[in-house]
Design a protein around this motif. Structure first.
Motif, short mmCIF file in Angstrom:
data_model
loop_
_atom_site.label_atom_id
_atom_site.label_comp_id
_atom_site.label_asym_id
_atom_site.label_seq_id
_atom_site.Cartn_x
_atom_site.Cartn_y
_atom_site.Cartn_z
N PHE A 57 0.58 -1.21 0.31
CA PHE A 57 -0.46 -0.07 -0.37
C PHE A 57 0.99 1.57 -0.49
O PHE A 57 1.54 1.84 0.77
N GLU A 58 0.49 1.78 -1.06
CA GLU A 58 1.48 3.36 -1.06
C GLU A 58 1.62 4.05 0.12
O GLU A 58 2.61 4.84 -0.05
N GLY A 59 0.27 4.17 0.54
CA GLY A 59 0.54 5.25 1.74
C GLY A 59 1.43 4.88 3.26
O GLY A 59 1.63 5.19 3.79
N MET A 60 1.70 3.36 3.17
CA MET A 60 2.82 2.14 3.54
C MET A 60 3.86 2.02 3.37
O MET A 60 3.80 0.27 3.30
N PRO A 61 4.33 2.88 2.74
CA PRO A 61 5.72 2.18 2.17
C PRO A 61 6.73 1.01 2.33
O PRO A 61 7.38 0.04 1.12
#
Length: 161
Positions: A99-103
């Motif tokens: 998830f790019e919000g939590m790379p």
């Protein structure tokens, strides 16, 4: 739209390792369930919760391939990406998921398709992350709703042929 499926999606956190196991049966043979996971046009029709629009940027579902897609709701946008490590038609997909919000949180996912006969398939998906805290955050993020609703939508895609 409400689902008419009688199949339960089981989601369990492993007490010994930072892993989530999802099990679900489908009224379709493994070939159809597999195709719905590898064909980007079909994936966009079912993956994720209702109410989100999905756009696929990249989808190269083969051993060594990669993917990236976006889910949108109003002005909010959520990006996801990963690599396909092993793809075996009608039986197995091993991939990473970020998830790019939590790379920094990368999950290793394994999807196994089991032919139950009579045109039915059991899908078992495991997601392994770095820590129990990451696993618990993954589960708390609303993943459960997205998985359940996504599989209900997949039932509809499979029933439509």
């Amino acid at each position: 739209m409400t689902s008419t499926s009688t199949h339960q999606t089981r989601i369990a956190s492993d007490p010994d390792v930072p892993l989530v196991r999802i099990t679900r049966e489908f009224d379709a043979p493994p070939e159809k369930v597999f195709r719905a996971h590898v064909d980007p046009e079909l994936v966009a029709r079912w993956l994720g919760p209702r109410g989100l629009e999905m756009t696929i940027d990249t989808w190269d579902c083969r051993t060594g391939g990669s993917y990236r897609y976006l889910h949108r709701q109003g002005d909010e946008e959520y990006g996801f990406h990963g690599c396909f490590h092993e793809v075996r038609p009608n039986e197995l997909i091993v991939q990473t998921f970020t998830f790019e919000g939590m790379p920094d949180g990368v999950a290793l996912e394994k999807l196994v398709l089991e032919d139950l006969g009579d045109g039915r398939t059991r899908l078992t998906s495991t997601s392994l992350v770095d820590s129990f805290a990451d696993r618990d955050a993954f589960v708390a993020s609303g993943m459960e709703v997205g998985v359940r609703e996504g599989y209900e939508r997949l039932d509809q895609v499979l029933a439509a042929g």
